[in-house]
Design a protein around this motif. Structure first.
Motif, PDB file in Angstrom:
ATOM      1  N   ASP A 359       0.825  -1.211   0.000  1.00 23.63           N
ATOM      2  CA  ASP A 359       0.000   0.000   0.000  1.00 23.63           C
ATOM      3  C   ASP A 359       0.859   1.260   0.000  1.00 23.63           C
ATOM      4  OD1 ASP A 359      -2.165  -1.684   0.152  1.00 23.63           O
ATOM      5  OD2 ASP A 359      -2.537  -1.340   2.293  1.00 23.63           O
ATOM      6  N   LEU A 360       1.954   1.233   0.749  1.00 21.02           N
ATOM      7  CA  LEU A 360       2.786   2.423   0.918  1.00 21.02           C
ATOM      8  C   LEU A 360       3.812   2.602  -0.193  1.00 21.02           C
ATOM      9  CD1 LEU A 360       3.429   2.227   4.775  1.00 21.02           C
ATOM     10  CD2 LEU A 360       2.037   3.941   3.590  1.00 21.02           C
ATOM     11  N   PHE A 361       4.411   1.488  -0.652  1.00 20.84           N
ATOM     12  CA  PHE A 361       5.553   1.573  -1.565  1.00 20.84           C
ATOM     13  C   PHE A 361       5.284   0.974  -2.945  1.00 20.84           C
ATOM     14  CE2 PHE A 361       7.318   1.238   2.796  1.00 20.84           C
ATOM     15  CZ  PHE A 361       7.918   2.477   2.875  1.00 20.84           C
ATOM     16  N   GLY A 362       4.130   0.326  -3.144  1.00 21.07           N
ATOM     17  CA  GLY A 362       3.835  -0.294  -4.426  1.00 21.07           C
ATOM     18  C   GLY A 362       4.455  -1.669  -4.538  1.00 21.07           C
ATOM     19  N   THR A 363       4.219  -2.327  -5.673  1.00 23.17           N
ATOM     20  CA  THR A 363       4.702  -3.694  -5.879  1.00 23.17           C
ATOM     21  C   THR A 363       6.083  -3.750  -6.526  1.00 23.17           C
ATOM     22  OG1 THR A 363       3.642  -3.830  -8.057  1.00 23.17           O
ATOM     23  CG2 THR A 363       2.342  -4.531  -6.156  1.00 23.17           C
ATOM     24  N   TYR A 364       6.627  -2.607  -6.922  1.00 21.47           N
ATOM     25  CA  TYR A 364       7.843  -2.569  -7.731  1.00 21.47           C
ATOM     26  C   TYR A 364       8.974  -3.406  -7.124  1.00 21.47           C
ATOM     27  CZ  TYR A 364      12.071  -0.600  -9.854  1.00 21.47           C
ATOM     28  OH  TYR A 364      13.277  -0.441 -10.462  1.00 21.47           O
ATOM     29  N   GLN A 365       9.347  -3.156  -5.880  1.00 20.87           N
ATOM     30  CA  GLN A 365      10.386  -3.938  -5.205  1.00 20.87           C
ATOM     31  C   GLN A 365       9.915  -4.340  -3.801  1.00 20.87           C
ATOM     32  OE1 GLN A 365      14.142  -1.771  -5.374  1.00 20.87           O
ATOM     33  NE2 GLN A 365      14.612  -2.714  -7.338  1.00 20.87           N
ATOM     34  N   VAL A 366       8.649  -4.747  -3.720  1.00 15.12           N
ATOM     35  CA  VAL A 366       8.077  -5.023  -2.400  1.00 15.12           C
ATOM     36  C   VAL A 366       8.772  -6.199  -1.712  1.00 15.12           C
ATOM     37  CG1 VAL A 366       6.226  -6.545  -3.246  1.00 15.12           C
ATOM     38  CG2 VAL A 366       5.904  -5.244  -1.132  1.00 15.12           C
ATOM     39  N   GLY A 367       9.251  -7.176  -2.495  1.00 11.12           N
ATOM     40  CA  GLY A 367       9.958  -8.303  -1.884  1.00 11.12           C
ATOM     41  C   GLY A 367      11.247  -7.872  -1.211  1.00 11.12           C
ATOM     42  N   ALA A 368      12.017  -7.011  -1.882  1.00 10.98           N
ATOM     43  CA  ALA A 368      13.263  -6.519  -1.311  1.00 10.98           C
ATOM     44  C   ALA A 368      12.998  -5.627  -0.099  1.00 10.98           C
ATOM     45  CB  ALA A 368      14.061  -5.752  -2.367  1.00 10.98           C
ATOM     46  N   ILE A 369      11.966  -4.794  -0.172  1.00 13.23           N
ATOM     47  CA  ILE A 369      11.613  -3.934   0.966  1.00 13.23           C
ATOM     48  C   ILE A 369      11.186  -4.794   2.147  1.00 13.23           C
ATOM     49  CG2 ILE A 369      10.049  -2.131   1.778  1.00 13.23           C
ATOM     50  CD1 ILE A 369       9.899  -1.153  -1.155  1.00 13.23           C
ATOM     51  N   HIS A 370      10.388  -5.812   1.862  1.00 11.01           N
ATOM     52  CA  HIS A 370       9.952  -6.737   2.911  1.00 11.01           C
ATOM     53  C   HIS A 370      11.154  -7.417   3.562  1.00 11.01           C
ATOM     54  CE1 HIS A 370       7.733 -10.657   4.089  1.00 11.01           C
ATOM     55  NE2 HIS A 370       7.464  -9.739   5.001  1.00 11.01           N
ATOM     56  N   GLY A 371      12.110  -7.834   2.751  1.00 10.67           N
ATOM     57  CA  GLY A 371      13.311  -8.465   3.310  1.00 10.67           C
ATOM     58  C   GLY A 371      14.055  -7.547   4.258  1.00 10.67           C
ATOM     59  N   ARG A 372      14.194  -6.287   3.876  1.00 10.52           N
ATOM     60  CA  ARG A 372      14.888  -5.341   4.758  1.00 10.52           C
ATOM     61  C   ARG A 372      14.100  -5.088   6.045  1.00 10.52           C
ATOM     62  NH1 ARG A 372      16.632  -4.925  -0.192  1.00 10.52           N
ATOM     63  NH2 ARG A 372      18.552  -3.839  -0.779  1.00 10.52           N
ATOM     64  N   LEU A 373      12.787  -5.077   5.931  1.00  8.10           N
ATOM     65  CA  LEU A 373      11.971  -4.844   7.127  1.00  8.10           C
ATOM     66  C   LEU A 373      12.089  -5.990   8.125  1.00  8.10           C
ATOM     67  CD1 LEU A 373       9.841  -2.607   8.038  1.00  8.10           C
ATOM     68  CD2 LEU A 373       8.137  -4.374   7.539  1.00  8.10           C
ATOM     69  N   LEU A 374      12.401  -7.188   7.624  1.00 12.94           N
ATOM     70  CA  LEU A 374      12.482  -8.343   8.513  1.00 12.94           C
ATOM     71  C   LEU A 374      13.686  -8.291   9.450  1.00 12.94           C
ATOM     72  CD1 LEU A 374      11.277 -11.300   6.266  1.00 12.94           C
ATOM     73  CD2 LEU A 374      10.024 -10.051   8.010  1.00 12.94           C
ATOM     74  N   THR A 375      14.561  -7.294   9.291  1.00 11.29           N
ATOM     75  CA  THR A 375      15.590  -7.104  10.321  1.00 11.29           C
ATOM     76  C   THR A 375      14.937  -6.772  11.664  1.00 11.29           C
ATOM     77  OG1 THR A 375      15.826  -4.783   9.640  1.00 11.29           O
ATOM     78  CG2 THR A 375      17.387  -6.379   8.710  1.00 11.29           C
ATOM     79  N   ALA A 376      13.721  -6.246  11.622  1.00  9.77           N
ATOM     80  CA  ALA A 376      12.970  -6.028  12.866  1.00  9.77           C
ATOM     81  C   ALA A 376      12.694  -7.357  13.550  1.00  9.77           C
ATOM     82  CB  ALA A 376      11.659  -5.302  12.569  1.00  9.77           C
ATOM     83  N   TRP A 377      12.462  -8.395  12.765  1.00  8.64           N
ATOM     84  CA  TRP A 377      12.233  -9.735  13.323  1.00  8.64           C
ATOM     85  C   TRP A 377      13.521 -10.257  13.956  1.00  8.64           C
ATOM     86  CZ3 TRP A 377       9.715 -14.132   9.933  1.00  8.64           C
ATOM     87  CH2 TRP A 377       9.307 -15.181  10.748  1.00  8.64           C
ATOM     88  N   SER A 378      14.663  -9.987  13.308  1.00  6.65           N
ATOM     89  CA  SER A 378      15.944 -10.390  13.892  1.00  6.65           C
ATOM     90  C   SER A 378      16.132  -9.773  15.271  1.00  6.65           C
ATOM     91  CB  SER A 378      17.108  -9.955  12.991  1.00  6.65           C
ATOM     92  OG  SER A 378      17.076 -10.620  11.763  1.00  6.65           O
ATOM     93  N   THR A 379      15.863  -8.478  15.364  1.00  9.89           N
ATOM     94  CA  THR A 379      15.988  -7.787  16.650  1.00  9.89           C
ATOM     95  C   THR A 379      15.028  -8.379  17.674  1.00  9.89           C
ATOM     96  OG1 THR A 379      16.571  -5.758  15.460  1.00  9.89           O
ATOM     97  CG2 THR A 379      15.907  -5.531  17.772  1.00  9.89           C
ATOM     98  N   ALA A 380      13.788  -8.595  17.254  1.00  7.26           N
ATOM     99  CA  ALA A 380      12.785  -9.153  18.159  1.00  7.26           C
ATOM    100  C   ALA A 380      13.118 -10.582  18.563  1.00  7.26           C
ATOM    101  CB  ALA A 380      11.412  -9.106  17.493  1.00  7.26           C
ATOM    102  N   GLY A 381      13.743 -11.318  17.644  1.00  6.26           N
ATOM    103  CA  GLY A 381      14.115 -12.691  17.948  1.00  6.26           C
ATOM    104  C   GLY A 381      15.144 -12.786  19.062  1.00  6.26           C
ATOM    105  N   VAL A 382      15.927 -11.742  19.237  1.00  9.80           N
ATOM    106  CA  VAL A 382      16.856 -11.683  20.361  1.00  9.80           C
ATOM    107  C   VAL A 382      16.158 -11.130  21.596  1.00  9.80           C
ATOM    108  CG1 VAL A 382      18.980 -10.636  21.240  1.00  9.80           C
ATOM    109  CG2 VAL A 382      18.872 -11.448  18.882  1.00  9.80           C
ATOM    110  N   LEU A 383      15.439 -10.022  21.431  1.00 11.40           N
ATOM    111  CA  LEU A 383      14.838  -9.332  22.573  1.00 11.40           C
ATOM    112  C   LEU A 383      13.781 -10.175  23.292  1.00 11.40           C
ATOM    113  CD1 LEU A 383      14.333  -5.656  21.321  1.00 11.40           C
ATOM    114  CD2 LEU A 383      15.998  -6.500  22.979  1.00 11.40           C
ATOM    115  N   GLY A 384      12.841 -10.747  22.527  1.00 10.25           N
ATOM    116  CA  GLY A 384      11.733 -11.469  23.152  1.00 10.25           C
ATOM    117  C   GLY A 384      12.186 -12.624  24.030  1.00 10.25           C
ATOM    118  N   PRO A 385      12.889 -13.626  23.455  1.00 14.71           N
ATOM    119  CA  PRO A 385      13.356 -14.734  24.286  1.00 14.71           C
ATOM    120  C   PRO A 385      14.330 -14.307  25.371  1.00 14.71           C
ATOM    121  CG  PRO A 385      13.385 -15.339  21.966  1.00 14.71           C
ATOM    122  CD  PRO A 385      13.119 -13.868  22.021  1.00 14.71           C
TER     123      PRO A 385
END
Length: 459
Positions: A359-385
């Motif tokens: 919705d925000l960035f379009g479909t042009y490179q949404v896979g690459a943008i999604h991949g970069r956003l998943l660094t938030a999951w990396s951080t959470a994967g350390v913080l939560g446990p």
């Protein structure tokens, strides 16, 4: 290795099963808590140590998705699924060797590093392809596939528990269970590799092309949005969503990674303590809620909008944690129901985020943008446990037990969800200065005539 372009008349509903074969496999990560007690007993580990392979796997998931996102866009979903298959299965085989030789570092390296790379590449492998196949219902499409990641533990949790009962819970039994996992998932993931297809570009002015640019609920109509992955990193919207995802995941992953030991600790002093098999069943229930949330809430976001559904995840999620802190130790139904709702929000957050990005960035490179956003999951994967395990170990050393082991960590989760709620409120449409110009018709025609360009631009 490029995925073939679908022939005319090929059903787009064959793409979600291809994605599910990968996501159901790598979703085993959510059943890691079943292995925690046996590993702690067999290798003399603390709760914090036994969480390390899982934590590192989530870190590597985010990092490999971030650094590999552009390559996944360039080489396509079949290449990505193959890499995921090799890494994820190899991680289990290395872990089996580590358990057999009682070398915990090898389990950490195999499951955490090698397997974690497979998690990251496998997780993002079908996202942009699905959004292109289902431009009219991006939330539903990504929810169907990503629900597999949440539902993986629904299969893996009881399956792993049964194998440990059969093989034994010593280091040789754990090794045998890891070995069976690695070989079985290799076969299952290969189905996705063989089945995946990419769509033909829709001709300009066709109904499919018009649908691709349809605005999300609550969004203003306008021309197609095209923002590159590099430009997306320069926008406040990307970082607001990074905080939203990080807070939501931290709050969910802490309870999920510790689920089996947590429910046993909460009711250890009650008249009806929770057995190991019942705790494994609770993990499976959480997986079912995680899976249902991914498809149910993401589909709902197509109707009410992404921002509204994240208000629900974060606001109602904080309320669920508050109920566990206040009443969870006195009532199993309250504890279980609140945990199930939380895990549905946790899963829904993952499944909705690709559509929010679209919705925000379009479909042009949404896979690459999604991949970069998943660094938030990396951080959470350390913080939560880390928050849940470290504080539980500290409270146990201070002589506390039962729900008192978790009151502080769950209270911290409430605060994190409030932070995420505020970040979601700050999300606004991306400024036009970050938009790329729409491609001209001649270039599109020329691109469509080129043999290699029959793949969509970001497939």
């Amino acid at each position: 290795m490029s995925a073939p372009v679908a022939p005319p008349g090929w059903s787009r509903w064959l793409v979600p099963p291809a994605a599910l074969s990968v996501h159901l496999s790598i979703g085993q990560a959510y059943a890691w808590s079943v292995f925690k007690p046996p590993l702690e007993s067999a290798l003399d580990l603390s709760g914090t140590q036994s969480a390390l392979p899982f934590q590192l796997a989530i870190v590597m998931l985010g990092l490999s998705a971030a650094f590999g996102g552009t390559m996944v866009e360039r080489r396509g979903p079949r290449w990505a699924m193959t890499v995921a298959l090799v890494c994820f299965s190899s991680g289990f085989l290395l872990s089996a060797l580590g358990a057999a030789t009682q070398q915990f570092w090898l389990i950490v390296f195999g499951y955490g590093v090698v397997g974690g790379i497979g998690l990251g590449i496998g997780y993002i492998s079908p996202v942009s392809t699905l959004i292109k196949w289902f431009p009219d219902r991006p939330g539903l499409a990504t929810g169907i596939a990503i629900m597999g990641f949440g539902g993986g533990a629904l299969i893996a949790s009881p399956w792993s528990a049964r194998m440990l009962e059969s093989f034994g819970e010593d280091h040789t039994g754990i090794a045998a269970a890891f070995l069976v996992h690695g070989l079985t998932y290799a076969v299952f993931m290969s189905l996705g590799v063989l089945l995946i297809r990419v769509p033909r570009p829709a001709p300009a002015g066709s109904p499919a092309a018009a649908t691709a640019t349809a605005p999300a609920p609550g969004a203003a109509p306008g021309p197609e949005i095209r923002v590159s992955a590099r430009s997306a990193l320069r926008t406040p919207q990307f970082w607001c969503l990074w905080v939203v995802l990080c807070m939501n995941v931290t709050a969910g992953i802490g309870i999920l990674e510790k689920a089996a030991p947590m429910i046993r600790d909460f009711f250890a002093g009650s008249s009806a303590p929770v057995s190991a098999s019942a705790a494994a069943g609770f993990v499976a229930l959480l997986s079912a809620a995680n899976m249902a949330g991914r498809i149910g809430w993401s589909a709902t976001s197509d109707l009410i909008g992404r921002k509204n559904v994240y208000r629900l995840y974060l606001g109602a999620g904080a309320l669920m944690y508050l109920l566990i802190v206040l009443f969870g130790g006195a009532s199993k139904p309250v504890f279980v129901v609140c945990a199930l709702v939380l895990l549905s929000f946790y899963g829904g957050g993952f499944a909705t985020i690709p559509a929010y990005l679209k919705d925000l960035f379009g479909t042009y490179q949404v896979g690459a943008i999604h991949g970069r956003l998943l660094t938030a999951w990396s951080t959470a994967g350390v913080l939560g446990p880390l928050i849940v395990n470290w504080l539980a170990d500290r409270e146990a050393a201070a002589g506390k037990d039962g729900p008192d082991l978790y009151v502080l960590s769950l209270s911290i989760m409430i605060g994190l969800l409030v932070v995420g709620f505020i970040a979601n409120e700050l999300v606004r449409p991306v400024h036009p200065r970050h938009h790329l110009p729409a491609p001209t018709a001649p270039k599109e025609a020329a691109r469509g005539a080129h043999p290699r360009s029959q793949q969509p631009e970001s497939a």
